[in-house]
Scaffold this active site. Structure first.
Site, PDB file in Angstrom:
ATOM      1  N   TYR A   1      12.544  -2.640   8.124  1.00  0.00           N
ATOM      2  CA  TYR A   1      11.120  -2.134   8.548  1.00  0.00           C
ATOM      3  C   TYR A   1      11.488  -0.921   9.455  1.00  0.00           C
ATOM      4  CZ  TYR A   1       9.486  -6.183   6.572  1.00  0.00           C
ATOM      5  OH  TYR A   1       8.306  -7.055   5.698  1.00  0.00           O
TER       6      TYR A   1
ATOM      7  N   ASP B   1       0.898  -6.140   3.903  1.00  0.00           N
ATOM      8  CA  ASP B   1      -0.398  -6.718   4.455  1.00  0.00           C
ATOM      9  C   ASP B   1      -1.080  -5.111   3.994  1.00  0.00           C
ATOM     10  OD1 ASP B   1      -0.273  -8.836   5.769  1.00  0.00           O
ATOM     11  OD2 ASP B   1      -0.431  -8.701   7.763  1.00  0.00           O
TER      12      ASP B   1
END
Length: 279
Positions: A113, A55
């Site tokens: 992540y 994003d």
């Protein structure tokens, strides 16, 4: 014409990009790389495919892409050319020529992540685009126990953006951990699994911080996994603290990542050194 397939590992500072995926009116990572490739081919359009989207504001240390190029260029020359033509916010770390059946997205077996939290009382302007400022108390024992509840195979509906569609929300998380960077007074969360839903990591972090603050009970993760309701979970943490660290293409690599163990050892060594210096 025989097209050559290239695989690349790319890192980027996502601060001034509207995410990875190309958009009509906004600057994106995919758009910038494709623009550079079009210059190299003197006008031939080359489409790149990423392992997944990130994003707006999200960073990457190990995004993987692939594309087909109209003629052969040695991998090192391709790397140099792209690094000279793309903005300094993007850096191509590694290039290899692969078989035409390789696909950056569909061949993945997992991802890793990290999310960084700045615990300092006063916000640091030089960290504001790369960490989430959180100057509140943290109960590390509660936090570590809650992270253990995330690990395993679960339906993660409570930790997925409401607008993500009807896809199967069962995923396996191999690692959900946190270490404290004592020098920078930061928390570094690591999440490693066979796949992640939209906003999953950021919702994890928003919920975990509320547990660590005492705003939610210690066993809240178990309840949220059971109710499978996004509205019951915590807020979606801001994007700037999130980093795509690595993409795996072998199941064995996704299940066991040696970097995690090395990180724990380093953190403990640093803490021991600090303890000895106090004595």
């Amino acid at each position: 014409m025989e097209w050559i397939r290239y695989k690349m590992i790319v890192e980027y500072d996502g601060t001034h990009f509207a995410g990875f995926q190309i958009q009509t009116h906004d600057r994106t990572v995919q758009g910038e790389i494709q623009k550079a490739l079009k210059i190299m081919t003197k006008g031939t359009k080359v489409i790149i495919y990423g392992s997944g989207r990130t994003d707006s504001g999200v960073h990457a240390k190990g995004q993987v892409i692939h594309f087909d190029y109209p003629f052969m260029i040695p991998a090192k020359n391709m790397q140099r050319a792209l690094n000279s033509l793309t903005t300094d916010e993007i850096f191509v770390k590694d290039v290899s020529i692969v078989e035409t059946d390789f696909h950056a997205r569909y061949n993945t077996s997992g991802k890793k992540y990290q999310y960084r939290i700045d615990l300092n009382e006063i916000s640091d302007p030089f960290k504001r685009m790369y960490t989430l400022h959180h100057p509140y108390r943290i109960d590390m024992e509660k936090l570590e126990n809650a992270l253990k509840d995330i690990e395993g195979k679960h339906d993660f509906s409570s930790f997925c953006a409401s607008n993500s569609g009807r896809e199967n929300k069962v995923r396996t998380v191999y690692e959900a951990s946190v270490i404290k960077d004592v020098f920078n007074n930061e928390l570094i969360f690591t999440f490693r699994g066979n796949g992640f839903l939209y906003n999953m990591v950021r919702i994890f972090v928003g919920t975990l911080l509320q547990i660590a603050n005492g705003l939610r009970p210690a066993d809240e993760i178990k309840r949220l996994l059971a109710v499978q309701d996004r509205d019951e979970a915590g807020p979606t943490a801001k994007p700037q603290g999130l980093y795509l660290m690595e993409v795996y293409y072998k199941a064995s690599e996704a299940v066991k990542d040696s970097d995690h163990q090395e990180g724990i050892v380093v953190e403990k060594q640093v803490q021991n050194e600090l303890d000895h210096s106090v004595k």
